[in-house]
Design a protein around this motif. Structure first.
Motif, short mmCIF file in Angstrom:
data_model
loop_
_atom_site.label_atom_id
_atom_site.label_comp_id
_atom_site.label_asym_id
_atom_site.label_seq_id
_atom_site.Cartn_x
_atom_site.Cartn_y
_atom_site.Cartn_z
N LYS B 11 0.82 -1.21 0.00
CA LYS B 11 0.00 0.00 0.00
C LYS B 11 0.85 1.26 0.00
O LYS B 11 0.46 2.29 -0.53
N ARG B 12 2.02 1.17 0.63
CA ARG B 12 2.89 2.35 0.67
C ARG B 12 3.88 2.39 -0.49
O ARG B 12 4.46 3.44 -0.77
N CYS B 13 4.10 1.25 -1.12
CA CYS B 13 5.13 1.22 -2.18
C CYS B 13 4.62 1.96 -3.41
O CYS B 13 3.47 1.84 -3.81
N ILE B 14 5.50 2.75 -4.00
CA ILE B 14 5.13 3.52 -5.18
C ILE B 14 5.92 3.08 -6.41
O ILE B 14 6.00 3.80 -7.40
N GLY B 15 6.52 1.91 -6.32
CA GLY B 15 7.22 1.37 -7.50
C GLY B 15 8.31 2.29 -8.03
O GLY B 15 8.54 2.36 -9.23
N CYS B 16 9.02 2.97 -7.13
CA CYS B 16 9.99 3.98 -7.59
C CYS B 16 11.37 3.37 -7.84
O CYS B 16 12.27 4.06 -8.29
N HIS B 17 11.56 2.12 -7.49
CA HIS B 17 12.82 1.41 -7.71
C HIS B 17 13.99 2.00 -6.92
O HIS B 17 15.15 1.72 -7.21
N GLY B 18 13.65 2.82 -5.94
CA GLY B 18 14.71 3.40 -5.11
C GLY B 18 15.51 2.31 -4.41
O GLY B 18 16.74 2.33 -4.40
N CYS B 19 14.79 1.34 -3.84
CA CYS B 19 15.45 0.28 -3.06
C CYS B 19 16.54 -0.41 -3.88
O CYS B 19 17.59 -0.77 -3.35
N GLU B 20 16.28 -0.58 -5.18
CA GLU B 20 17.26 -1.28 -6.02
C GLU B 20 18.58 -0.51 -6.08
O GLU B 20 19.66 -1.10 -6.05
N VAL B 21 18.46 0.80 -6.18
CA VAL B 21 19.68 1.62 -6.25
C VAL B 21 20.30 1.79 -4.87
O VAL B 21 21.53 1.83 -4.73
N LEU B 35 20.33 -6.54 -6.90
CA LEU B 35 20.12 -7.61 -5.92
C LEU B 35 18.70 -7.69 -5.37
O LEU B 35 18.34 -8.65 -4.72
N CYS B 36 17.93 -6.66 -5.59
CA CYS B 36 16.52 -6.78 -5.21
C CYS B 36 15.70 -6.24 -6.37
O CYS B 36 16.21 -5.48 -7.20
N GLU B 37 14.47 -6.63 -6.40
CA GLU B 37 13.69 -6.30 -7.58
C GLU B 37 12.27 -5.93 -7.18
O GLU B 37 11.63 -6.64 -6.41
N ILE B 38 11.82 -4.81 -7.71
CA ILE B 38 10.44 -4.39 -7.52
C ILE B 38 9.67 -4.72 -8.80
O ILE B 38 10.12 -4.39 -9.90
N SER B 39 8.57 -5.40 -8.66
CA SER B 39 7.76 -5.67 -9.85
C SER B 39 6.30 -5.42 -9.49
O SER B 39 5.97 -5.27 -8.31
N HIS B 40 5.47 -5.34 -10.50
CA HIS B 40 4.05 -5.19 -10.18
C HIS B 40 3.20 -6.04 -11.11
O HIS B 40 3.61 -6.37 -12.22
N ASP B 41 2.03 -6.36 -10.63
CA ASP B 41 1.10 -7.18 -11.41
C ASP B 41 0.46 -6.28 -12.47
O ASP B 41 0.46 -5.06 -12.33
N PRO B 42 -0.11 -6.88 -13.51
CA PRO B 42 -0.82 -6.05 -14.50
C PRO B 42 -1.96 -5.28 -13.83
O PRO B 42 -2.57 -5.77 -12.88
N GLU B 53 -0.67 -4.45 -7.33
CA GLU B 53 0.11 -4.73 -6.13
C GLU B 53 1.59 -4.73 -6.52
O GLU B 53 1.94 -5.21 -7.59
N PHE B 54 2.43 -4.25 -5.64
CA PHE B 54 3.87 -4.30 -5.87
C PHE B 54 4.47 -5.48 -5.12
O PHE B 54 4.00 -5.85 -4.05
N ASN B 55 5.52 -6.03 -5.72
CA ASN B 55 6.22 -7.14 -5.07
C ASN B 55 7.69 -6.78 -4.93
O ASN B 55 8.27 -6.14 -5.82
N PHE B 56 8.28 -7.19 -3.82
CA PHE B 56 9.71 -6.98 -3.57
C PHE B 56 10.35 -8.35 -3.45
O PHE B 56 9.86 -9.21 -2.73
N ARG B 57 11.42 -8.58 -4.19
CA ARG B 57 12.10 -9.86 -4.08
C ARG B 57 13.60 -9.62 -4.00
O ARG B 57 14.16 -8.90 -4.82
N SER B 58 14.24 -10.22 -3.02
CA SER B 58 15.71 -10.18 -2.99
C SER B 58 16.19 -11.62 -3.03
O SER B 58 16.21 -12.23 -4.09
N CYS B 59 16.53 -12.18 -1.90
CA CYS B 59 16.88 -13.59 -1.83
C CYS B 59 16.01 -14.16 -0.73
O CYS B 59 15.73 -13.48 0.26
#
Ligand code: SF4
Ligand code: SF4
Ligand code: SF4
Ligand code: SF4
Lengths: 703, 152
Positions: B11-21, B35-42, B53-59
């Motif tokens: 709900k708070r994620c805005i898909g800005c890809h900041g975490c990746e950088v 090393l981590c990836e933000i993705s979203h559903d269609p 919905e946004f998803n966060f995946r690292s390991c």
């Protein structure tokens, strides 16, 4: 050696407060200032070290060694560069007068340094990039409230309902505002979002209006109608502080929600339901009056309508509303000294202040200098100094701009990277990046005003210089050095802080100096004097607009439909780039190497365009940009959309070179399409043709 | 037993890809590995509003990781607290781990020719700090959860 410094981000103009760690002159960590942002930073903010390391930026002063734009440069020393510029400026001053020199900047808290320089030189012609950004919003607020765009701080966190018209804040990031909005939503607040397409911001909305492009004003009018009809306004506030309310009531009568719904292509019921919510949430409803609203022919009036809606809510100077920013004086503190030189008593070349009296004389309007360049009216413009401003990326039709700029004898670009304008100019002075330079102290007004400063975290990677030094050096050579009373940044800080009783060491603990512990609020019964209009009231019927022969309440006119086979070109931002100046940053390029063209699914099907196809985007005169299509049902069929800043043409920027498309190049002839009431250029009034490109691969030649 | 996890409040994620950088610059990684990836559903219309919905995946720091036993030099290590990390001194960059991982999580660092992957920023965690991606998330959407703290 390890060190930690508080500073200010410089990857975009929001300038978030940051803390930087460095070791052996390399930045090892940047985070949002824990005291203000709890560590939060965006992708761009984290990619700062890649900017410092980027060798594809100017590494020492460069003087043109070939035709303009040919890209042949001679590397010179700073000494030579300063002499070159000051010699040319002296010659131009002698031949054409000092007023023939224009200095443009991006704007921001250090404008007074650039202004001081150009004023001391003898020219009134300071300008900035706001003619392609917030000028309409600024002038809208000035005409109504008597204070500009920054005349209110939005207490979103404590509001109950935020209404955004195309303000895509979760892509055009402003982290403090983003955090406030998230907190408001977490507390059960509402977000209404209006746009021609779905965006990152619209995803978070509790109500979404997908409108026909160019009809924002109609929707705002429809909302106003219903709000007034139901008596949802703060009568006491209006009686006390507002003039022209009766005129508004009779003007708004014809603009019913049913009419607005039809005009915008939304449901009437949705507008009525929205107003039900307003009834529940007022006065804590904030209508954001827009930021980059240099878009449609009536954006100025749309912004005025949004400002008026705030006035109706009576949300001014209340918690969860629009708070008048307080300065040092409001907290019983003394402000800092700033560089200053009065503006020379000469007419501005852009006509602002004498031909156009209703505009803010501060920065004038950058696009109105071209006439002077071409026709020498009111006098010739012969030199342009662009201080981190890129006219070719921000304004339409760079090809036409080049023809105008060719009338100039001197084009100077001061920037951290190669701008499109810099590439065409005569000399580039490379400014150190924000992590490698100090900037003067600035005052950050707000409910809790503070002093803030940018400190360098590392020594410059290349032979670059900070702006305070560049302007001091130039000023000394032009015999106006007295306006810059310092030799080192420490001396400048000391001079700035003299009246305040603070020292630069006071910034070390938190990165800023707070001037108050608690928010300062004015007595709402004593707001007289806060609205600096001619009458001192919030003027729904503006005297200034009246005097200029402009209506205060503009009768709505439906936007033109794109001719058959054409689309309205609209632009925006993505969260990982700041327009043109981050496209070549390796880490941001990795996330988003190109832009795309959003096109409605049904329309695309008719054109035979599928997702990821290469399409030609063709302007009126045949200028073509080529880009991949993004086919989606979540954009209005009349519009195509792209992220601004791409399609760059500087060969030395190997990542950005010709990556994606440039919207401004397709705005052919659109330098003249500007808002006579609001001042800004109408950047969403260009129509383009789209077709599946013949450049899509047809066959495979190899096995 | 894993002690830690990273939780994304979509709900708070805005898909800005900041975490990746944030992750990349903390580890000093060049262009290439993320090393981590933000993705979203269609996007799907929910009550008239296109939502996702946004998803966060690292390991996943698997309980029984495939990547660990396959490593020929024992560079891939699972710590007692569950963190799976790569000992950079021992890694020879053969990328067997990436082949064994069902999600190909380990990636090649072209600067060092060795494998890299999310290690929950264990150097920071061991110093009482939170991982880089969590600390700097643009909207405070990421949480670093210490499982025994919440009593799971
Ligand atoms: S929004 Fe991002 S790029 Fe802009 S100042 Fe803040 S951290 Fe820097
Ligand atoms: S930084 Fe935070 S808000 Fe941005 S994409 Fe990552 S998790 Fe989402
Ligand atoms: S790399 Fe793959 S297998 Fe190894 S712990 Fe992570 S997710 Fe599990
Ligand atoms: S925990 Fe650390 S290593 Fe893992 S994704 Fe986040 S920042 Fe990267």
């Amino acid at each position: 050696m390890k060190k930690s410094v508080y500073s200010m981000c410089g990857m975009c103009t929001v300038r978030c407060p940051i803390r930087v760690e460095a070791e052996d002159n390399k930045v090892t960590w940047i985070e949002g200032n824990q005291h203000l942002l709890g560590g939060a930073l965006c992708a761009k903010g984290s990619a700062g070290p890649a900017l410092v390391a980027d060798s594809e930026r100017p590494q020492q002063p460069l003087i043109r060694d070939g035709g303009r734009g040919a890209g042949r440069w001679k590397e010179v020393s700073w000494h030579t560069a300063y002499d070159y510029i000051s010699d040319k400026l002296k010659k131009i001053k002698k031949e054409h007068g000092p007023e023939s020199v224009v200095l443009s900047s991006r704007g921001g808290p250090w404008q007074n340094m650039y202004k001081t320089f150009i004023h001391a030189f003898g020219s009134p012609n300071y300008t900035n990039h706001d003619n392609t950004c917030g000028r309409n919003t600024h002038h809208a607020s000035l005409s109504l409230n008597g204070v500009g765009r920054t005349g209110f701080a939005y207490d979103i966190k404590n509001s109950k309902h935020l209404v955004l018209f195309g303000r895509n804040m979760f892509a055009s990031l402003k982290i403090p505002e983003n955090l406030q909005t998230m907190d408001m939503l977490d507390n059960g607040g509402r977000l209404t979002y209006v746009d021609v397409r779905q965006t990152m911001t619209g995803l978070k909305a509790s109500r979404f209006f997908q409108v026909r492009p160019g009809t924002d004003y109609a929707l705002a009018l429809g909302m106003t109608h219903e709000i007034i009809k139901r008596g949802l306004f703060d009568k006491k506030f209006i009686d006390q502080y507002v003039s022209g309310f009766d005129e508004l009531c009779s003007f708004i009568e014809q603009y019913t929600p049913a009419w607005a719904a039809k005009e915008c292509g939304v449901k009437e019921k949705a507008i009525l339901n929205f107003v039900d919510e307003v009834a529940e949430d007022m006065p804590n409803v904030i209508f954001h009056p827009g930021w980059n609203l240099s878009r449609y022919k009536d954006s100025f009036y749309a912004s005025r309508a949004l400002h008026i809606l705030n006035v109706l809510m009576g949300n001014i100077e209340i918690k969860g509303g629009l708070i008048i920013p307080k300065g040092p004086g409001d907290c019983g503190a003394k402000g800092i000294q700033g560089l200053d030189c009065p503006k020379p008593d000469i007419k501005r070349a852009d006509g602002v202040g004498w031909k156009y009296k209703h505009f803010d004389k501060g920065p004038g309007l950058a696009h109105l200098f071209f006439d002077a360049m071409e026709k020498h009216d009111p006098y010739p413009v012969k030199a342009w100094i662009a201080m981190r401003h890129d006219p070719f990326t921000s304004m339409p039709d760079p090809q036409q701009q080049k023809r105008y700029f060719d009338n100039c004898d001197l084009l100077v670009s001061i920037d951290t990277h190669y701008s499109e304008f810099g590439w065409y100019s005569d000399i580039i002075l490379p400014e150190s990046t924000y992590l490698e330079r100090d900037n003067p102290i600035c005052v950050q007004k707000g409910p809790k005003p503070r002093l803030a400063v940018r400190r360098k975290a590392v020594e410059p990677e290349f032979d670059t210089k900070p702006a305070w030094e560049i302007f001091k050096q130039l000023a000394d050579r032009l015999d106006i050095g007295d306006y810059f009373p310092y030799k080192t940044i420490e001396e400048l800080y000391e001079w700035q802080l003299k009246p305040t009783g603070f020292s630069i060491d006071d910034f070390k603990e938190k990165g800023f100096v707070s001037l108050t512990d608690d928010p300062v609020m004015f007595d709402r019964d004593k707001l007289d004097g806060q609205f600096k209009t001619p009458s001192g009231k919030i003027e729904i019927i503006s005297k200034k607009l009246d005097d200029a022969g402009l209506p205060s309440l503009l009768a709505y006119e439906s936007p033109n439909k794109p001719p058959k086979g054409m689309f309205r070109l609209v632009y925006g931002r993505a969260a990982v780039h700041s327009h043109g100046h981050t496209i070549n940053n390796p880490l941001l390029h990795e996330l988003m190497p190109k832009n795309s063209l959003w096109i409605n699914k049904k329309v695309a099907a008719k054109l035979g365009v599928e997702e990821d196809d290469v399409v030609d985007v063709i302007a009126a005169n045949g200028v073509t940009e080529r880009v991949r299509a993004h086919v989606t049902e979540f954009i209005h069929p009349e519009a195509v959309y792209t992220v601004h800043g791409f399609g760059r043409q500087i060969p030395l920027q190997t990542k950005a070179y010709h990556a994606g498309m440039s919207d401004q190049k397709l705005m052919v002839g659109k330098l003249d399409d500007w808002d006579k009431a609001g001042g800004a250029i109408n950047l969403c009034e260009a129509f383009v043709q789209v077709r599946r490109s013949p450049r899509n691969p047809k066959r495979r030649v190899e096995l | 037993m894993n002690n830690y996890m990273i939780y994304l409040n979509s709900k708070r994620c805005i898909g800005c890809h900041g975490c990746e950088v944030h992750c990349k610059t903390n580890k000093g990684l060049p262009v290439g590995p993320i090393l981590c990836e933000i993705s979203h559903d269609p996007l799907k219309s929910v009550k008239g509003i296109p939502k996702t919905e946004f998803n966060f995946r690292s390991c996943y720091h698997c309980d029984d990781p495939f990547c660990v036993p396959i490593c020929p030099t024992e560079a891939m290590i699972k710590r007692e607290d569950g963190i799976v990390y790569i000992d950079q001194d021992k890694c020879i960059g053969c990328m067997a781990c990436a082949g064994a991982c069902p999600w190909s999580i380990p990636q090649l660092n072209p600067d060092t020719n060795k494998a890299v992957k999310c290690d929950y920023c264990m150097d920071r965690v061991d110093n009482g700090k939170r991982p880089a991606c969590v600390t700097k998330c643009t909207t405070h959407a990421l949480k670093f959860v210490t499982l025994n703290e919440v009593g799971i």
